[in-house]
Write a protein that holds these residues in place. Sequence first.
Motif, PDB file in Angstrom:
ATOM      1  N   THR A   1      30.282  11.862   3.366  1.00  0.00           N
ATOM      2  CA  THR A   1      31.401  12.762   3.669  1.00  0.00           C
ATOM      3  C   THR A   1      31.686  13.642   2.463  1.00  0.00           C
ATOM      4  O   THR A   1      31.280  13.337   1.340  1.00  0.00           O
TER       5      THR A   1
ATOM      6  N   ASP B   1      28.029  19.294  15.820  1.00  0.00           N
ATOM      7  CA  ASP B   1      26.691  18.757  15.649  1.00  0.00           C
ATOM      8  C   ASP B   1      25.703  19.425  16.594  1.00  0.00           C
ATOM      9  O   ASP B   1      26.005  19.624  17.763  1.00  0.00           O
TER      10      ASP B   1
ATOM     11  N   PHE C   1      30.922  18.164  12.685  1.00  0.00           N
ATOM     12  CA  PHE C   1      30.363  18.108  11.346  1.00  0.00           C
ATOM     13  C   PHE C   1      31.360  18.628  10.312  1.00  0.00           C
ATOM     14  O   PHE C   1      31.496  18.079   9.222  1.00  0.00           O
TER      15      PHE C   1
ATOM     16  N   GLN D   1      31.431  15.751   7.523  1.00  0.00           N
ATOM     17  CA  GLN D   1      30.910  14.407   7.738  1.00  0.00           C
ATOM     18  C   GLN D   1      29.483  14.490   8.258  1.00  0.00           C
ATOM     19  O   GLN D   1      29.194  15.202   9.225  1.00  0.00           O
ATOM     20  N   ARG D   2      28.594  13.766   7.589  1.00  0.00           N
ATOM     21  CA  ARG D   2      27.200  13.731   8.027  1.00  0.00           C
ATOM     22  C   ARG D   2      27.117  13.152   9.435  1.00  0.00           C
ATOM     23  O   ARG D   2      27.789  12.169   9.766  1.00  0.00           O
ATOM     24  N   THR D   3      26.303  13.764  10.267  1.00  0.00           N
ATOM     25  CA  THR D   3      26.090  13.284  11.625  1.00  0.00           C
ATOM     26  C   THR D   3      24.615  12.944  11.795  1.00  0.00           C
ATOM     27  O   THR D   3      23.803  13.128  10.891  1.00  0.00           O
TER      28      THR D   3
ATOM     29  N   PRO E   1      21.917   9.577   0.903  1.00  0.00           N
ATOM     30  CA  PRO E   1      22.521  10.831   1.372  1.00  0.00           C
ATOM     31  C   PRO E   1      24.041  10.781   1.273  1.00  0.00           C
ATOM     32  O   PRO E   1      24.662   9.718   1.374  1.00  0.00           O
TER      33      PRO E   1
ATOM     34  N   ALA F   1      22.923  17.006   8.100  1.00  0.00           N
ATOM     35  CA  ALA F   1      23.132  16.349   6.814  1.00  0.00           C
ATOM     36  C   ALA F   1      24.015  17.207   5.925  1.00  0.00           C
ATOM     37  O   ALA F   1      24.126  18.422   6.103  1.00  0.00           O
ATOM     38  N   LEU F   2      24.649  16.561   4.955  1.00  0.00           N
ATOM     39  CA  LEU F   2      25.384  17.291   3.929  1.00  0.00           C
ATOM     40  C   LEU F   2      24.360  17.765   2.902  1.00  0.00           C
ATOM     41  O   LEU F   2      24.143  17.149   1.861  1.00  0.00           O
TER      42      LEU F   2
END
Length: 221
Positions: A81, A109, A147, A163-165, A78, A169-170
């Motif tokens: 960033t 988030d 996020f 930024q993925r948390t 995944p 998700a991105l």
Amino acid sequence: VQLAATSRRAANPEAPAPPAATLAGRVKLGGPFAVLVTPEYVASSPDLCAFVEQEAAHSLYHLVHISVSFESGEAEAPLATAALDIALKSPGASRRPVAWSMSPMQITDPAEVTSSLTVGPQLKLGGIELAGIGRTRTRVHRENDIFLQAFRELRADPGWRLQRTSAMALLGCFRFCLIVRSEIGATTELALTIAATVFRRNWLRSYSYSLLDPLSMSATL
């Protein structure tokens, strides 16, 4: 969008570097597209119309739309960033163009608190909201887990960081919008760079793409 790749060690500096790769197909750019904000464009709002007419003697305003889609295959790591960086310039003008307003400013988030909101663009001209394409979604959020965050409003170098948390998700399509304020009579250029990173086997791989031709904005758009 073809993303050129570089790699660097996130751990174990003695390990050999993996071959450079690309994120072809994983990050896709839509736009950018610009619309000149004229009195006719905001005619439904008397306050906005009056503001645009008042500014017309010295300033132009453009509404810029950018869409970025993040995709992922089943076997792919995944995205960790992503960043969108914009550079505005008006060659020959006496003052630099700026991002007068940006949207979204922040996305947090999902967790703990449920709320219903309209996702932009809700941009401002003279303190008055300029509504664009909106859609309503219900989500939960925790304010301390960010996020997406906008940076450098009212400057010529605005941008966003994602930024993925643990809960976001991105992945999917994201719309970014800004109002660009520029000098009357000037042609303004918008250059865009997209960067992304992915963690794989203790390696942080970074990828970037720059718009080949800048978006040109003037009173003739």
